[in-house]
Design an enzyme around this catalytic site. Structure first.
Site, PDB file in Angstrom:
ATOM      1  N   LYS A 283       0.838  -1.207   0.000  1.00  0.00           N
ATOM      2  CA  LYS A 283       0.000   0.000   0.000  1.00  0.00           C
ATOM      3  C   LYS A 283       0.874   1.259   0.000  1.00  0.00           C
ATOM      4  CE  LYS A 283      -3.217   2.945   0.505  1.00  0.00           C
ATOM      5  NZ  LYS A 283      -4.247   3.211  -0.468  1.00  0.00           N
TER       6      LYS A 283
ATOM      7  N   CYS B 266      -3.501  10.961   1.221  1.00  0.00           N
ATOM      8  CA  CYS B 266      -2.950   9.623   0.979  1.00  0.00           C
ATOM      9  C   CYS B 266      -1.542   9.767   0.428  1.00  0.00           C
ATOM     10  CB  CYS B 266      -3.829   8.878  -0.010  1.00  0.00           C
ATOM     11  SG  CYS B 266      -5.541   8.800   0.520  1.00  0.00           S
TER      12      CYS B 266
HETATM   13  N1  SAJ Z   1      -1.263  14.737  -9.010  1.00  0.00           N
HETATM   14  C1  SAJ Z   1      -0.355  15.473  -9.751  1.00  0.00           C
HETATM   15  N2  SAJ Z   1       0.115  14.927 -10.925  1.00  0.00           N
HETATM   16  C2  SAJ Z   1      -0.312  13.722 -11.387  1.00  0.00           C
HETATM   17  C3  SAJ Z   1      -1.242  12.974 -10.617  1.00  0.00           C
HETATM   18  C4  SAJ Z   1      -1.702  13.515  -9.429  1.00  0.00           C
HETATM   19  O1  SAJ Z   1       0.064  16.576  -9.370  1.00  0.00           O
HETATM   20  O2  SAJ Z   1       0.145  13.325 -12.473  1.00  0.00           O
HETATM   21  C5  SAJ Z   1      -1.749  15.279  -7.720  1.00  0.00           C
HETATM   22  C6  SAJ Z   1      -3.272  15.533  -7.692  1.00  0.00           C
HETATM   23  O3  SAJ Z   1      -3.575  16.771  -8.260  1.00  0.00           O
HETATM   24  C7  SAJ Z   1      -3.547  15.475  -6.203  1.00  0.00           C
HETATM   25  C8  SAJ Z   1      -2.560  14.400  -5.711  1.00  0.00           C
HETATM   26  O4  SAJ Z   1      -1.556  14.295  -6.721  1.00  0.00           O
HETATM   27  O5  SAJ Z   1      -3.240  16.712  -5.574  1.00  0.00           O
HETATM   28  C9  SAJ Z   1      -3.162  13.021  -5.460  1.00  0.00           C
HETATM   29  O6  SAJ Z   1      -4.166  12.728  -6.420  1.00  0.00           O
HETATM   30  P1  SAJ Z   1      -4.429  11.290  -7.088  1.00  0.00           P
HETATM   31  O7  SAJ Z   1      -5.650  11.425  -7.904  1.00  0.00           O
HETATM   32  O8  SAJ Z   1      -3.218  10.813  -7.799  1.00  0.00           O
HETATM   33  O9  SAJ Z   1      -4.606  10.286  -5.869  1.00  0.00           O
HETATM   34  P2  SAJ Z   1      -5.537  10.265  -4.533  1.00  0.00           P
HETATM   35  O10 SAJ Z   1      -4.732  10.822  -3.393  1.00  0.00           O
HETATM   36  O11 SAJ Z   1      -6.885  10.852  -4.750  1.00  0.00           O
HETATM   37  O12 SAJ Z   1      -5.731   8.672  -4.339  1.00  0.00           O
HETATM   38  C10 SAJ Z   1      -4.575   7.851  -4.181  1.00  0.00           C
HETATM   39  C11 SAJ Z   1      -4.670   6.655  -5.166  1.00  0.00           C
HETATM   40  N3  SAJ Z   1      -3.377   5.977  -5.217  1.00  0.00           N
HETATM   41  C12 SAJ Z   1      -2.736   5.716  -6.398  1.00  0.00           C
HETATM   42  O13 SAJ Z   1      -3.180   6.074  -7.473  1.00  0.00           O
HETATM   43  C13 SAJ Z   1      -1.468   4.943  -6.313  1.00  0.00           C
HETATM   44  C14 SAJ Z   1      -5.775   5.698  -4.710  1.00  0.00           C
HETATM   45  O14 SAJ Z   1      -5.780   4.530  -5.528  1.00  0.00           O
HETATM   46  C15 SAJ Z   1      -5.556   5.297  -3.249  1.00  0.00           C
HETATM   47  O15 SAJ Z   1      -6.560   4.401  -2.788  1.00  0.00           O
HETATM   48  C16 SAJ Z   1      -5.613   6.571  -2.428  1.00  0.00           C
HETATM   49  O16 SAJ Z   1      -4.518   7.401  -2.832  1.00  0.00           O
HETATM   50  C17 SAJ Z   1      -5.518   6.194  -0.956  1.00  0.00           C
HETATM   51  O17 SAJ Z   1      -6.553   6.172  -0.287  1.00  0.00           O
HETATM   52  O18 SAJ Z   1      -4.421   5.841  -0.497  1.00  0.00           O
END
Ligand code: SAJ
Length: 412
Positions: free
Chosen positions: A212, A266
């Protein structure tokens, strides 16, 4: 193993959808939460969090009598623990909610029960949970130190759902099931098979815990790479979005998107659990966290420089949430940026956030909430912080003649 009653401890972003989905499969679910308000809301068939379509599933689960919420744990065949594991001041994981959940369910545990931990946790947390339960119930045996045939089975099974797509991903995503013994894993698999259509993969608890953390750290490190590139490209006068698009044409390259920083609780939090476990060796993971955490300050500096060239400019900040098309402001880099601008600038700050009704308290009196049209008409500087659908659709002529700072690469 047959499950007539399943109890879900913690009815938040993960626990409530999990409880409702299991109830929708015809199993009796007892949802437990320390918040009386959450319990009352759920028992009225309503929800206290924002997640698409969750209200429909919860309402139907409550109406059919399959989901009941309470503040006091009751006996069940299995207990799923989905409580928060925040960071403490010193960035060490705070396991007190798991410990409190263990103390709360211990009195109602019965021989043959299964306990599954879903909360994102540092390696070793499931073993700790077993120890806390064993201390509270010396009359029962637990799978401590790999002991088979214990009275209670324990496993770690991390949630992996993406906020905004929880109901779909809860069912479709593969699950990792890390039992403290093989028997624990098998029992936990029979629980997840009730509602998961993805595959369930067995491993040990420590590997499942680390997996995780690995998933979210992988993402954090790769976003940090993109954020670092964006800063280098600004200095070299290169359009980072074009650069990434071109680099990603290589069959083995997939650079993620730079942004104003990494938010949510997360990806911006979990890598610290690995750093906490082995600070000396977690060098890239720690640096990535620092790179992503420093990105909001870099954006603030860019805005200050642009504003310094104008007389009393009006600045329109587009977006406050931590990512697109949600209302969640927790750990949002956009919030951090707007708060810093509001603290240090006398100029007029207009904030557009279509997903919330009122500005958060920290911005009251320092910035005004505006609708998109009004902000675009009045602004000298347009700062795009979140790629909400409303902002992606802005025609380019509405931006003409303004200073544009686009932290998400929406407008090219
Ligand atoms: N972000 C960027 N660039 C990117 C991708 C994301 O700047 O290319 C930023 C987003 O804007 C945001 C942050 O990262 O601020 C996180 O966003 P996200 O959509 O990537 O992820 P979360 O935090 O909403 O959800 C994550 C997911 N983990 C992964 O994709 C590995 C989800 O599957 C998990 O279940 C969740 O964390 C969790 O609960 O741990």
């Amino acid at each position: 193993m047959k499950f007539n009653t399943i109890s879900v401890i913690g009815l938040g972003y993960i626990g409530l959808p999990t409880a409702a989905i299991i109830a929708s499969r015809g199993v009796d679910v007892i949802g437990v939460d320390v918040s009386q308000n959450a319990v009352d809301t759920i028992n009225q068939g309503q929800i206290h969090i924002v997640e698409p379509d969750l209200d429909i599933v919860v309402r139907s689960a409550v109406q059919t009598g399959k989901l009941k919420a309470t503040t006091t744990p009751k006996p069940a065949d299995a207990f799923i623990i989905a409580v928060p594991t925040p960071l403490k001041e010193d960035r060490q994981p705070d396991l007190s909610y798991i410990e409190a959940a263990a103390k709360a369910i211990a009195p109602v545990l019965e021989k043959g029960n299964l306990v599954v931990l879903e909360s994102t946790s540092p390696v070793g947390a499931t073993e700790k949970l077993a120890t806390w339960l064993a201390e509270a119930r010396p009359d029962l045996t637990f799978p401590v130190n790999g002991a088979e045939n214990a009275d209670i089975n324990l496993a770690y099974c991390p949630e992996r759902v993406l906020p905004g797509h929880v109901l779909q991903e809860l069912v479709a995503n593969d699950r990792l099931v890390g039992g403290l013994t093989n028997e624990c894993s098998q029992k936990a698999i029979s629980l997840y098979e009730i509602f998961v259509s993805g595959d369930c993969h067995t491993t040990d608890a420590r590997t499942a815990e680390m997996a995780k953390l690995t998933e979210n750290s992988f993402r954090d490190v790769n976003i940090a790479f993109a954020n670092e590139l964006s800063i280098i490209c600004d200095a070299l006068q290169i359009n980072v979005w074009e650069l990434i698009k071109l680099s990603n044409l290589h069959p083995r390259v997939n650079v993620l998107n730079p942004g104003p920083g990494v938010g949510g609780h997360c990806i911006a939090v979990d890598p610290w659990f690995i750093v906490g476990s082995d600070p000396e060796n977690a060098r890239i993971i720690k640096t990535a966290r620092e790179v992503n955490d420093s990105k909001p300050r870099y954006v603030v500096e860019r805005v200050r420089k642009a504003a310094g060239r104008l007389k009393a400019p009006v600045i329109a900040c587009l977006g406050l949430s931590f990512k697109a098309d949600i209302d969640d402001l927790r750990e949002s880099p956009a919030m951090e940026i707007v708060e810093a601008l509001a603290e240090s600038m006398v100029d007029q700050l207009l904030v557009v956030e279509p997903n919330i009704d009122a500005l958060p308290e920290s911005l009251e009196g320092k910035a005004s909430k505006a609708d998109l049209n009004e902000a675009l008409s009045q602004a000298d500087i347009i700062l795009l912080l979140v790629d909400h659908k409303e902002f992606r659709q802005i025609p380019s002529e509405r931006l003409r003649g303004r200073i544009i700072i686009d932290t998400r690469g929406v407008w090219g």
